[in-house]
Design an enzyme around this catalytic site. Sequence first.
Site, short mmCIF file in Angstrom:
data_model
loop_
_atom_site.label_atom_id
_atom_site.label_comp_id
_atom_site.label_asym_id
_atom_site.label_seq_id
_atom_site.Cartn_x
_atom_site.Cartn_y
_atom_site.Cartn_z
N TYR A 296 -1.72 -2.35 10.36
CA TYR A 296 -1.82 -2.41 8.90
C TYR A 296 -0.63 -1.71 8.25
O TYR A 296 0.03 -2.27 7.36
CB TYR A 296 -3.13 -1.77 8.45
CG TYR A 296 -3.29 -1.69 6.95
CD1 TYR A 296 -3.63 -2.81 6.21
CD2 TYR A 296 -3.09 -0.49 6.27
CE1 TYR A 296 -3.77 -2.75 4.83
CE2 TYR A 296 -3.23 -0.41 4.90
CZ TYR A 296 -3.57 -1.54 4.18
OH TYR A 296 -3.70 -1.47 2.82
N SER B 115 0.86 -1.18 0.00
CA SER B 115 0.00 0.00 0.00
C SER B 115 0.90 1.23 0.00
O SER B 115 2.08 1.15 0.37
CB SER B 115 -0.88 0.00 1.25
OG SER B 115 -1.46 1.26 1.50
#
Length: 267
Positions: A154, A141
């Site tokens: 995350y 990401s």
Amino acid sequence: MALPPVSDTGAVLVTGASSGIGEQIAREFARRGYRVILVARRAELLDALATSLRRADVLAADLADPAQRAGLADRVAGLGLTVDVLVNNAGLANLGAVASVDPAAELRLVEVDVAAVVDLCGRFVPGMVSRGRGAVLNVASVGAFGPVPWQASYGAAKAFVLSYTQAMGEELRGTGVTAATLCPGPVRTGFGEAAGIPDEEAEKLLPKFLWEQAGDVARTAVEGLARGATVIVPGAPNRVAALLYRLAPRWLLLPILARSHPGRTRT
């Protein structure tokens, strides 16, 4: 060419293939003539996808379960196939402060976002090296480039994926096997909703020009892998954001991220 050629016995294994970016990556490889192996928990969604592709096999598995991960190599061999391209796309995201999140949910995230990547690379990359061909695409990401307050696990997991893949790629130099990390910005997939941030809410907080469609991300990913890119960030605005993320001083960046993140109001 960084992608191995299409063959009768080689396949592209895509985890998290039941929806979103994973589904679109599977479709993109199928469009290019590759046989694909679809892996995710929801067998019914994988079966529906497989019927729309020319050459596809379904291996339902929960990647949070080490035993199910361990069984994938034998299941692939049982199909008479080898994994020429491994796409580690499966991922989870939790929302909230470290002081309030469920430890069990955090550990499940680590199993899927971190342990599964290491596990499957360790099981399939050696065969690629021995055959002298192969490619790995690990999905991270834009959040991999810096801490993510209110989604600490995350952001840290995606930073791990980026670092791990870059190191592995250097180790693979000269073997005929390549490795790349896909680092998308916000994508309309429903992934955020599973973490508690519906796309509609996130769109109010993030500029429209940062958003990408899953199909566009998949095409950019496969094209980048084919040309030998090592870090793939779809969309010029997200490439700028990733650069700023890397270069901005943490004392300046972190308070801004913390104030703007929707998780701040959900603890």
